[in-house]
Design a protein around this motif. Structure first.
Motif, PDB file in Angstrom:
ATOM      1  N   GLY A 152      35.821  52.945  51.953  1.00  0.00           N
ATOM      2  CA  GLY A 152      34.517  51.888  51.588  1.00  0.00           C
ATOM      3  C   GLY A 152      35.090  50.808  51.385  1.00  0.00           C
ATOM      4  O   GLY A 152      34.397  49.774  51.667  1.00  0.00           O
ATOM      5  N   LEU A 153      36.544  50.229  51.594  1.00  0.00           N
ATOM      6  CA  LEU A 153      37.041  48.388  51.433  1.00  0.00           C
ATOM      7  C   LEU A 153      37.203  48.084  52.669  1.00  0.00           C
ATOM      8  O   LEU A 153      37.902  47.122  52.867  1.00  0.00           O
ATOM      9  CB  LEU A 153      37.996  48.119  50.438  1.00  0.00           C
ATOM     10  N   GLY A 154      36.971  48.992  53.801  1.00  0.00           N
ATOM     11  CA  GLY A 154      37.041  48.653  55.273  1.00  0.00           C
ATOM     12  C   GLY A 154      39.027  48.615  55.682  1.00  0.00           C
ATOM     13  O   GLY A 154      38.994  47.541  56.068  1.00  0.00           O
ATOM     14  N   PHE A 155      39.901  48.719  54.439  1.00  0.00           N
ATOM     15  CA  PHE A 155      41.316  48.810  54.976  1.00  0.00           C
ATOM     16  C   PHE A 155      41.744  48.589  56.523  1.00  0.00           C
ATOM     17  O   PHE A 155      42.212  47.942  57.121  1.00  0.00           O
ATOM     18  CB  PHE A 155      42.326  49.290  54.147  1.00  0.00           C
ATOM     19  N   HIS A 156      41.350  49.710  57.158  1.00  0.00           N
ATOM     20  CA  HIS A 156      41.431  49.927  58.658  1.00  0.00           C
ATOM     21  C   HIS A 156      40.834  48.955  59.639  1.00  0.00           C
ATOM     22  O   HIS A 156      40.671  48.870  60.912  1.00  0.00           O
ATOM     23  CB  HIS A 156      41.098  51.133  59.184  1.00  0.00           C
ATOM     24  N   ARG A 157      39.652  47.295  59.130  1.00  0.00           N
ATOM     25  CA  ARG A 157      39.542  47.439  59.896  1.00  0.00           C
ATOM     26  C   ARG A 157      39.505  45.607  59.563  1.00  0.00           C
ATOM     27  O   ARG A 157      39.283  45.125  60.372  1.00  0.00           O
ATOM     28  CB  ARG A 157      37.480  47.134  59.684  1.00  0.00           C
ATOM     29  N   TRP A 158      40.657  45.859  59.101  1.00  0.00           N
ATOM     30  CA  TRP A 158      40.659  44.198  57.317  1.00  0.00           C
ATOM     31  C   TRP A 158      41.355  43.291  58.875  1.00  0.00           C
ATOM     32  O   TRP A 158      40.865  42.114  59.447  1.00  0.00           O
ATOM     33  CB  TRP A 158      41.625  43.943  56.414  1.00  0.00           C
ATOM     34  N   HIS A 159      41.802  43.991  60.051  1.00  0.00           N
ATOM     35  CA  HIS A 159      42.809  43.038  60.924  1.00  0.00           C
ATOM     36  C   HIS A 159      41.564  42.556  62.653  1.00  0.00           C
ATOM     37  O   HIS A 159      41.809  41.128  62.186  1.00  0.00           O
ATOM     38  CB  HIS A 159      43.352  44.133  62.190  1.00  0.00           C
ATOM     39  N   LEU A 160      40.572  42.799  62.243  1.00  0.00           N
ATOM     40  CA  LEU A 160      39.634  42.469  62.917  1.00  0.00           C
ATOM     41  C   LEU A 160      39.750  41.408  62.515  1.00  0.00           C
ATOM     42  O   LEU A 160      38.793  39.928  63.296  1.00  0.00           O
ATOM     43  CB  LEU A 160      38.347  43.263  62.836  1.00  0.00           C
ATOM     44  N   PHE A 161      38.661  40.616  60.636  1.00  0.00           N
ATOM     45  CA  PHE A 161      38.691  39.594  60.386  1.00  0.00           C
ATOM     46  C   PHE A 161      39.831  38.414  60.180  1.00  0.00           C
ATOM     47  O   PHE A 161      39.635  37.227  60.347  1.00  0.00           O
ATOM     48  CB  PHE A 161      38.022  39.237  59.090  1.00  0.00           C
ATOM     49  N   VAL A 162      41.529  39.144  60.109  1.00  0.00           N
ATOM     50  CA  VAL A 162      42.130  38.433  60.073  1.00  0.00           C
ATOM     51  C   VAL A 162      42.186  37.748  61.638  1.00  0.00           C
ATOM     52  O   VAL A 162      42.714  36.678  61.945  1.00  0.00           O
ATOM     53  CB  VAL A 162      43.457  39.289  59.878  1.00  0.00           C
TER      54      VAL A 162
END
Length: 389
Positions: free
Chosen positions: A202-212
């Motif tokens: 739900g919080l998208g842990f596995h996608r945060w690297h794209l924002f970083v």
């Protein structure tokens, strides 16, 4: 932090043609990925395609571009207006797209295909799929990015107002956003309890690297981090992306290296576009207007092409068309539907919502400036800059 209307092009007078090319290219990759690969994964009865592009690259890179442009624009004008502008751009076309796709699936889906119910419509309008995918199936799989982007906008605005959105604290936060999901990755793939899966997805842990990755590109371009620091962040972002795609099989860990390499190439391209000169000297004049037009409607295309496109594939297949014609028909339908959504919903809704925000802000400013009951003039400057930081 991430700007979510990354698919919408900025004003023609202020934008680089190179950015339009990159946006258009990313959305094209999304279209081809869904038309040639995911269509058959979801509906094997469609039959094998003559050409397959099985790499999930385009949507990931659009999030990187979003993050970069959020860093560019977040300090321009009041912070509240920035946040509202992103929501006004993102949410109305999404809601309209969900309703249209729901109606299309209800009316046109062949026997054996997913035919959503009223409960599915409500769940999709509320964006509940990442939290409870078993209970709330997508009406369109492309929409997974929307709630993550809305959360990212909100986090970006809150961080920018705080000390954690600037300087050394921001750099620490970027590393935490990378390392915390990496540290919990072994638990993620080992069958964790449902409460953990709900929170992590739900919080998208596995996608945060794209924002970083996008934020790091902006910091590097503006010389707020060194090249070595930038490369370290991007390498770890790429490692996180590789693990995001990895699955355990009886033969061991399998990584989608094709998509990972594609995203890595995309990191490099976005970095070069951000730091380098415009490509206007190498892009022929006749190509510029079509590219700008497509970049301008690409968010609508992104929202509308997939689920209805699969219906187009089915009905063209039933008419006896070959796979090339089927794919072309899906691409054309996605572009036309995206254009219509942009013209009829996205742009007018954005203008209406922003005009409402500006009218309310002007009304509040007049009230602050109005004479007080005792005859003195109110201090209109109180709080005037409170939204900027």
């Amino acid at each position: 932090m991430p700007e979510i209307h990354s698919f919408a092009a900025p004003r023609a007078a202020n934008r680089k043609i190179s950015w339009d090319l990159v946006r258009a290219g990313c959305v094209t990759l999304v279209l081809i990925y869904h038309a040639t690969y995911m269509s058959v994964v979801v509906h094997p009865e469609l039959g094998a395609r003559g050409f397959t592009f099985p790499y999930q690259v385009g949507a990931s890179l659009l999030l990187v571009i979003s993050a970069y442009f959020a860093c560019v624009t977040i300090g321009r004008g009041p912070l509240g207006r920035y946040w509202w502008g992103r929501v006004a751009r993102l949410l109305p076309p999404f809601l309209a797209a969900v309703v249209v796709i729901y109606a299309a699936l209800r009316l046109l889906s062949p026997a054996g295909w997913f035919r959503p119910e009223w409960r599915d419509l409500v769940g999709n309008l509320l964006m509940l799929w990442n939290w409870k995918p078993a209970d709330f199936p997508f009406v369109d799989g492309s929409h997974w990015t929307i709630p993550l982007q809305l959360m990212a906008f909100t986090v970006a605005a809150l961080l920018y107002r705080s000390r954690w959105g600037h300087g050394a604290r921001l750099r620490v936060l970027l590393w935490l956003a990378l390392l915390v999901p990496l540290a919990q990755w072994p638990w993620r793939i080992s069958g964790p309890p449902e409460w953990y899966r709900t929170a992590a997805d739900g919080l998208g842990f596995h996608r945060w690297h794209l924002f970083v990755a996008g934020v790091a590109i902006r910091l590097w371009c503006t010389k707020r981090i060194s090249t070595a620091h930038f490369l370290a962040l991007e390498v770890v972002c790429l490692a996180a992306h590789a693990l995001h795609s990895a699955v355990w099989t009886p033969g061991g860990l399998v990584v989608d290296w094709g998509s990972t390499i594609g995203v890595g190439i995309g990191f490099a391209v976005v970095s070069l576009v951000a730091a380098g000169p415009d490509w206007d000297r190498v892009v022929p004049p006749w190509l510029r207007r079509p590219v700008q037009w497509f970049a301008g409607i690409s968010y609508g295309v992104f929202l509308m092409h997939q689920a209805i496109g699969y219906l187009v594939l089915h009905w063209f297949s039933a008419l006896g068309a070959g796979t090339v014609v089927q794919t072309a028909a899906m691409l054309v339908a996605g572009v036309l539907l995206g254009w219509a959504l942009t013209r009829l919903v996205e742009r007018p809704a954005y203008r209406f919502l922003m005009a409402g925000y500006d009218s309310l802000s002007a009304f509040r400013a007049r009230r602050r400036a109005a004479p007080a009951p005792d005859g003195t003039e109110a201090l209109s400057s109180v709080g005037a800059g409170s939204e900027h930081r």
